[in-house]
Design a protein around this motif. Structure first.
Motif, PDB file in Angstrom:
ATOM      1  N   THR A  94      76.199 -41.556  73.217  1.00  0.00           N
ATOM      2  CA  THR A  94      74.992 -41.828  72.440  1.00  0.00           C
ATOM      3  C   THR A  94      74.192 -40.537  72.297  1.00  0.00           C
ATOM      4  OG1 THR A  94      73.747 -42.341  74.445  1.00  0.00           O
ATOM      5  CG2 THR A  94      74.887 -44.182  73.362  1.00  0.00           C
ATOM      6  N   PRO A  95      73.211 -40.500  71.403  1.00  0.00           N
ATOM      7  CA  PRO A  95      72.329 -39.332  71.314  1.00  0.00           C
ATOM      8  C   PRO A  95      71.660 -39.007  72.652  1.00  0.00           C
ATOM      9  CG  PRO A  95      72.055 -40.697  69.378  1.00  0.00           C
ATOM     10  CD  PRO A  95      72.943 -41.469  70.306  1.00  0.00           C
ATOM     11  N   PHE A  96      71.342 -40.031  73.433  1.00  0.00           N
ATOM     12  CA  PHE A  96      70.711 -39.827  74.731  1.00  0.00           C
ATOM     13  C   PHE A  96      71.635 -39.050  75.666  1.00  0.00           C
ATOM     14  CE2 PHE A  96      69.622 -41.352  79.050  1.00  0.00           C
ATOM     15  CZ  PHE A  96      68.287 -40.960  79.092  1.00  0.00           C
ATOM     16  N   ILE A  97      72.920 -39.371  75.662  1.00  0.00           N
ATOM     17  CA  ILE A  97      73.888 -38.666  76.512  1.00  0.00           C
ATOM     18  C   ILE A  97      74.038 -37.217  76.056  1.00  0.00           C
ATOM     19  CG2 ILE A  97      76.312 -38.590  77.222  1.00  0.00           C
ATOM     20  CD1 ILE A  97      76.308 -41.672  77.081  1.00  0.00           C
ATOM     21  N   THR A 127      77.378 -40.484  82.119  1.00  0.00           N
ATOM     22  CA  THR A 127      75.973 -40.759  81.821  1.00  0.00           C
ATOM     23  C   THR A 127      75.270 -39.433  81.514  1.00  0.00           C
ATOM     24  OG1 THR A 127      75.266 -40.479  84.122  1.00  0.00           O
ATOM     25  CG2 THR A 127      75.998 -42.683  83.467  1.00  0.00           C
ATOM     26  N   ALA A 128      74.061 -39.536  81.011  1.00  0.00           N
ATOM     27  CA  ALA A 128      73.275 -38.329  80.750  1.00  0.00           C
ATOM     28  C   ALA A 128      73.033 -37.564  82.053  1.00  0.00           C
ATOM     29  CB  ALA A 128      71.942 -38.709  80.098  1.00  0.00           C
ATOM     30  N   ARG A 142      66.203 -33.622  86.952  1.00  0.00           N
ATOM     31  CA  ARG A 142      65.035 -34.150  87.675  1.00  0.00           C
ATOM     32  C   ARG A 142      64.324 -35.217  86.847  1.00  0.00           C
ATOM     33  NH1 ARG A 142      63.851 -28.601  90.222  1.00  0.00           N
ATOM     34  NH2 ARG A 142      64.215 -28.999  92.440  1.00  0.00           N
ATOM     35  N   PHE A 143      64.211 -34.997  85.535  1.00  0.00           N
ATOM     36  CA  PHE A 143      63.562 -35.985  84.673  1.00  0.00           C
ATOM     37  C   PHE A 143      64.317 -37.317  84.713  1.00  0.00           C
ATOM     38  CE2 PHE A 143      63.566 -38.194  80.585  1.00  0.00           C
ATOM     39  CZ  PHE A 143      62.220 -38.471  80.435  1.00  0.00           C
ATOM     40  N   LEU A 144      65.625 -37.250  84.598  1.00  0.00           N
ATOM     41  CA  LEU A 144      66.436 -38.477  84.591  1.00  0.00           C
ATOM     42  C   LEU A 144      66.339 -39.200  85.930  1.00  0.00           C
ATOM     43  CD1 LEU A 144      69.508 -37.001  82.698  1.00  0.00           C
ATOM     44  CD2 LEU A 144      68.038 -38.854  81.868  1.00  0.00           C
ATOM     45  N   TYR A 145      66.333 -38.448  87.017  1.00  0.00           N
ATOM     46  CA  TYR A 145      66.205 -39.052  88.341  1.00  0.00           C
ATOM     47  C   TYR A 145      64.864 -39.772  88.471  1.00  0.00           C
ATOM     48  CZ  TYR A 145      65.609 -39.354  93.410  1.00  0.00           C
ATOM     49  OH  TYR A 145      65.367 -39.797  94.682  1.00  0.00           O
ATOM     50  N   GLU A 146      63.808 -39.121  88.009  1.00  0.00           N
ATOM     51  CA  GLU A 146      62.472 -39.721  88.077  1.00  0.00           C
ATOM     52  C   GLU A 146      62.365 -40.969  87.219  1.00  0.00           C
ATOM     53  OE1 GLU A 146      60.080 -36.459  86.862  1.00  0.00           O
ATOM     54  OE2 GLU A 146      60.318 -35.359  88.762  1.00  0.00           O
TER      55      GLU A 146
END
Length: 739
Positions: A94-97, A127-128, A142-146
């Motif tokens: 996906t665009p997100f990935i 996954t992203a 870090r953003f994805l983890y948060e």
């Protein structure tokens, strides 16, 4: 994640004369995005270009391309014109990935707000978060983890790939194989990544690093971090290679040294070829590594090391090996042949390779040699004192393991229970070595599923269940144990097709508690039904049903009676199973016929005397139950035979002795027919009846169980077949004579 599927613009036709223009505009839209020309993008969208158009190769859409180019302004524009934020490329990305790959936090935040899922994955399970780890994108990680990304999520791949053991890798493995030290530190120290998570091939992050990184300093840096966080140094990669073997093969001297400093390193472990780290070092002429291994205690009894050193013309290596005890190697005989047919190939391979001995045991914990799963450490092929064995692994202090050994040591030298050879302990594990068998009862029954047994003698079921009954009766009476886990997977078939009861890890000494024996008897009742129906009802299903429900599945009155006896054993539970070995289910048709003839020879039967207090008198009354096969039995006998048998009395003017519809007269008929059917004058009857044992069993299948229930507590049970004792061996072919 489910997404909408859009029609490709190449497959749509616009208004007459404009189809080609629309297709061209769609391709132009892709190019405009790639070139970052936002005004041209808007013009094409205003002219009707498909905002969700996807290229045939790869399935790239305008939005995927805009994210890849990190053009947040174009992404906003495309979304305003209806771009699907969850559209997938051909590989499922996906665009997100894609935003995770490029590490653009702003785009990740935007796409999350438009419906993307933080843990959505492509067709290969990426996954992203995984992509950010692999590409070294710290801020994105870090953003994805948060925002809820699962740190230890394993790669979920397609079914076909999963069958090949693909997938299962985590973000930590992705970072390790790329050498991203900072990402590794963040994952382990800040996010709690599991350093010993394994992919579907059983490889951890340390293996991924050693396989993929080529520079020694990169491997060293990654290995140092992983080892500091407790990475398993004895895990296996492809072809069974351990981290130590991989480090040797890639000539990473410093990594080898660091691995050898680890407390639990297994220096003599082998790969699937049977080669140790030392053997590889010698084969590759890595003298420094070989010396390091030898000084750390590596065994030189691991193959023809001297021959390899001489072939390399390396006298210093040869001298090193000699100083550490190397001797000329004598490989196993090539003409060695395994006894097992099912496990033969794996046994031959295991026999030919080097393995460090665990006491008297040679074993290799690898999928090639795995027989079955178990509650603890699995069951593997092995050799115990050169004998082919199955090896059950337990934790050293396992209660189940101690139960298994205790019970097996008590029941040695028996024909119906699995043979015990010995046990070994090593590195916190207990290895229990037992007879190697070919199949479980489950697979054996499955091979015979669909076989018709109606109106035929079911020797298959009788032989199997007789062996199981004898084994459990012996366990109860001779050894004082209860099994507590009788099920098809725990009953084995050996190379001679004999049944062996196994798996005693839940067994316990019987101390007079009737409930424990009753538990075994109830399991046997379900096994009876499972075997006679050839597994048509799974054992797992039968375990969920009540005793009453199980009995209702019985195919005939005889099976129903046997199962009922198991479920309701009465007071003398300890010897109940031994008594049931005399149940008619275990009588051959020939022995049934002989029993009926012997009973028919009783004087009370022959003369129809109603002796006071004799149970035989019960057989002299007409059978009133119409459900019985022997109700009105005279009408069910071949008409010619019936007339011939009655004519004997008519000729002597003893019409009163002609056969009546009583069970007693049926027994007299069977006795008289058996006495005279082989006479020359009775060839016609012989032709009509053929085999009397089969004739009477097929015509009156419930006669024997009726006789058994009526006479088993009387003196007339002397005519019943003699049952094998629990110490005797009865195979399928011997049963008829012994019973």
């Amino acid at each position: 994640m489910e997404t909408k599927r859009h029609h490709n613009a190449q497959e749509r036709r616009g208004p007459s004369g404009k189809g080609r223009t629309l297709v061209d505009d769609n391709h132009s839209l892709i190019n405009a995005v790639r070139e970052g020309r936002i005004q041209w993008v808007q013009q094409l969208l205003d002219r009707g270009a498909d905002v969700n158009f996807q290229e045939k190769d790869g399935g790239w859409s305008p939005l995927h391309n805009a994210v890849k180019m990190e053009r947040e302004d174009i992404v906003h524009l495309l979304l305003r014109y209806g771009a699907d934020p969850c559209l997938r490329k051909r590989n499922g990305a996906t665009p997100f990935i894609v935003a995770g790959i490029v590490g653009h936090v702003g785009l990740l935040r935007l796409l999350l707000s438009k419906g993307a899922s933080v843990n959505e994955y492509d067709h290969h399970g990426f996954t992203a978060f995984m992509e950010a780890a692999e590409y070294g994108k710290v801020e994105a990680l870090r953003f994805l983890y948060e925002n809820g990304a699962e740190v230890n999520l394993g790669r979920e791949t397609m079914k076909a790939q999963k069958k090949l053991k693909k997938g299962g890798a985590t973000a930590l493995m992705d970072a390790a194989k790329k050498g991203h030290v900072e990402i590794l530190s963040i994952l382990l120290d800040e996010m709690g990544a599991d350093v010993n998570a394994c992919d579907n091939m059983g490889r951890n992050a340390l293996i991924h690093a050693l396989v993929n990184l080529k520079k020694s300093d990169e491997v060293m840096n990654v290995a140092r971090i992983l080892l500091a966080h407790g990475a398993n140094v004895n895990v296996r990669g492809e072809k069974g290679k351990t981290p130590l073997i991989l480090a040797v093969e890639n000539d990473h001297l410093d990594v080898v040294e660091m691995l050898l400093e680890q407390e639990h390193i297994e220096i003599n472990d082998t790969d699937t070829e049977g080669k140790t780290a030392l053997l590889w070092a010698v084969e590759y002429k890595l003298t420094k590594i070989a010396k390091l291994l030898c000084n750390k205690g590596a065994s030189t009894d691991c193959g023809d090391l001297l021959k390899l050193a001489r072939r390399c013309y390396d006298p210093s290596l040869e001298k090193l090996l000699l100083n550490h005890g190397a001797r000329d190697y004598h490989p196993p005989a090539e003409d060695w042949a395994p006894q097992s047919s099912r496990w033969g190939l794996a046994l031959k391979h295991l026999h030919s390779i080097y393995r460090p001995m665990i006491g008297k045991l040679k074993i290799f914990i690898d999928e090639e040699y795995k027989i079955a799963d178990s509650l603890e450490g699995g069951v593997y092929l092995g050799f115990y004192e050169e004998q082919e064995v199955a090896v059950k692994r337990f934790h050293e202090n396992s209660r189940n393991g101690e139960n298994e050994v205790s019970c097996l040591q008590s029941i040695r030298a028996t024909s119906n229970l699995v043979t015990y050879y010995g046990s070994e302990r090593d590195r916190g594990l207990l290895y229990v070595c037992i007879m190697l068998c070919e199949h479980t009862l489950e697979t054996h029954v499955a091979e015979h599923r669909g076989e018709a047994v109606e109106d035929e003698e079911d020797e298959f079921s009788r032989s199997i269940l007789l062996s199981i009954f004898k084994a459990v009766a012996e366990l109860h009476l001779s050894w004082g144990y209860t099994h507590q886990d009788l099920q098809p997977q725990n009953i084995l078939i050996d190379s001679k097709n004999s049944v062996r009861v196994a798996d005693f890890d839940k067994s316990s000494k019987w101390a007079g508690e009737p409930e424990k024996i009753k538990s075994d008897l109830e399991a046997l009742g379900r096994l009876v039904l499972y075997v006679v129906t050839r597994g048509d009802i799974s054992f797992e299903t039968l375990k969920t049903q009540s005793n009453e429900e199980v009995i209702l599945h019985s195919p005939n009155e005889e099976i129903q009676n046997l199962i009922g006896e198991l479920f309701c054993p009465g007071e003398n539970v300890e010897s109940h199973l031994k008594d049931l070995l005399g149940h008619p289910f275990f009588w051959s048709w020939e022995s049934r016929y002989r029993t009926l003839r012997d009973l028919g020879n009783e004087s009370d039967i022959k003369t129809r005397k109603q002796k006071l207090n004799s149970r035989l008198c019960l057989l002299q009354s007409p059978a009133e139950d119409r459900s019985k096969s022997f109700h009105q039995w005279t009408s069910k006998i071949n008409k010619y035979v019936m007339e011939e048998m009655n004519s004997f009395y008519k000729k002597q003017n003893k019409i009163h002795l002609c056969y009546k519809n009583t069970v007693g007269d049926l027994l007299r008929f069977i006795r008289n027919l058996g006495e005279h059917i082989h006479e020359e004058k009775n060839k016609g009857m012989k032709l009509a009846i053929q085999d009397p044992s089969q004739y009477f069993q097929k015509n009156f299948p419930d006669l024997i169980i009726y006789i058994y229930v009526t006479l088993r507590d009387t003196e007339y049970k002397k005519h019943f077949p003699k049952t094998c004792t629990t110490h005797e061996t009865c195979d399928g072919g011997q049963q008829a004579s012994q019973l």
